[in-house]
Design a protein around this motif. Sequence first.
Motif, PDB file in Angstrom:
ATOM      1  N   CYS A 179       0.857  -1.186   0.000  1.00  0.00           N
ATOM      2  CA  CYS A 179       0.000   0.000   0.000  1.00  0.00           C
ATOM      3  C   CYS A 179       0.889   1.232   0.000  1.00  0.00           C
ATOM      4  O   CYS A 179       1.727   1.399   0.892  1.00  0.00           O
ATOM      5  N   PHE A 180       0.727   2.103  -0.994  1.00  0.00           N
ATOM      6  CA  PHE A 180       1.631   3.242  -1.123  1.00  0.00           C
ATOM      7  C   PHE A 180       0.968   4.383  -1.885  1.00  0.00           C
ATOM      8  O   PHE A 180      -0.018   4.178  -2.604  1.00  0.00           O
ATOM      9  N   GLU A 181       1.536   5.566  -1.725  1.00  0.00           N
ATOM     10  CA  GLU A 181       1.093   6.717  -2.515  1.00  0.00           C
ATOM     11  C   GLU A 181       1.776   6.668  -3.866  1.00  0.00           C
ATOM     12  O   GLU A 181       2.981   6.436  -3.961  1.00  0.00           O
ATOM     13  N   ALA A 182       1.008   6.869  -4.915  1.00  0.00           N
ATOM     14  CA  ALA A 182       1.539   6.847  -6.273  1.00  0.00           C
ATOM     15  C   ALA A 182       1.692   8.262  -6.802  1.00  0.00           C
ATOM     16  O   ALA A 182       0.831   9.120  -6.590  1.00  0.00           O
ATOM     17  N   VAL A 183       2.796   8.501  -7.482  1.00  0.00           N
ATOM     18  CA  VAL A 183       3.071   9.785  -8.119  1.00  0.00           C
ATOM     19  C   VAL A 183       3.274   9.524  -9.611  1.00  0.00           C
ATOM     20  O   VAL A 183       4.018   8.605  -9.980  1.00  0.00           O
ATOM     21  N   PRO A 184       2.605  10.276 -10.500  1.00  0.00           N
ATOM     22  CA  PRO A 184       2.791  10.057 -11.935  1.00  0.00           C
ATOM     23  C   PRO A 184       4.261  10.180 -12.335  1.00  0.00           C
ATOM     24  O   PRO A 184       4.911  11.195 -12.069  1.00  0.00           O
TER      25      PRO A 184
END
Length: 428
Positions: free
Chosen positions: A413-418
């Motif tokens: 589970c993680f934050e995604a950055v383009p």
Amino acid sequence: MTDNHNRRPLLDSLVKSFEKVFKFPADYIVHAPGRVNIVGEHVDYSKYPVLPCALSTRFFGWAVGVKPSEVLNVSITHQDSTFPTGSFGLDEIKGFQKTREEKTFWFDYVLCGLRGAIEEYGDFPPCAIYMCGDGNVPLGSGLSSSSALVCASMLAGRLCFSKEELSDEERTILGAKAALAERYIGLNSGGMDQAISFGAKLGYVTKIDFYPSLHGEHHPLPTKTGIIVANSLQAAHKAASNAYNERVKECSTASHLLSDLLEIPQQDTMREVQVVSGKTVAELLNMSQELPPFVSEVGKVRDRAVHVFAEVLNVESAVNACENNDFESLCISVNRSGISLKENYECSSPALDQLRSALLNAGCSAARLCGAGFGGCCIGLFDTTKLHACDIISALETTYYSDKEYECFNDVCFEAVPGGPAGFFVLD
């Protein structure tokens, strides 16, 4: 522009592993990202647009070295010794193809990429190619780990012919070629995963269209948009299950039946039905209700067509939301997509349904399954002016994941950055 600094630690470790295994230094390193699709699921093989972004920190990489040799030989190893090694000649690469019934290995995807490079650039010159690879896109997560491997392998092959930087035109060509090459594994890939891996832009989502030919437009997300990626921990392997190819067949059959209803020559994709008939997407969505719910030896047809045309409208609305900096409208499109994927396309699962609910309960404004479905990941969109990514991730850790087993929560589970596209470094 690529985000090399985010990918460099793993790539540096590959360089060290390469020299340890092969006893000489690598000549270059290659990287190709996985992706997360904001909206536009299961429409690419109907030739309709999608709206993904590359993952900044999740990719597959190769350290590659080349030595003189009278005949071509490619030696492949993985940094994780539990993955089998392989050695292949030119004829084996050029003739590689598998059916769905055959067991697949990780290096089969490598052979797909290398065969695609040969088809694009010609036979590799006689040489010995050594490749040591690794990736951090979670396997079976629906984040396109397999396509990242295919694209990285194709790019590694391309560097045998030229070490010039990739032009935008060549990136488009390679994205389309990689989609065709991945079909040698027995999967009717639509093309989104490979196109975004080669054609992403750092900090942007990309509207990728497949008709009349592959092309993309970059759009900024609404400024307060945050993205959470959460793995259901139910593996989703497209190439190991026939469910994906069944959906492709159902959509093709729907196209044939719509062609008959419209009294036009038979078309194989819904996009071509629209173009030839001159109907709008909304009109075809209404007409899809007239299709039979089930076709013998094919499957469900009406619901699949309804999803495709509704999802096309979701993509259009999402692009408009991005252009107008409208987070709320973007979330409406994403939530509609999630409901249709469950009800009309039937590619969700109890685990994905539970995870989607957990994301919404944790504060996300929108959530849906991501990728082909049948397991894998969900994405959640949250308002960064009201919440931090860590708040949502912490809530999920104590709810959905409280009774789950995993090795590293940061990979689950993680934050995604383009992120940026595939790239390479030539080493000194």
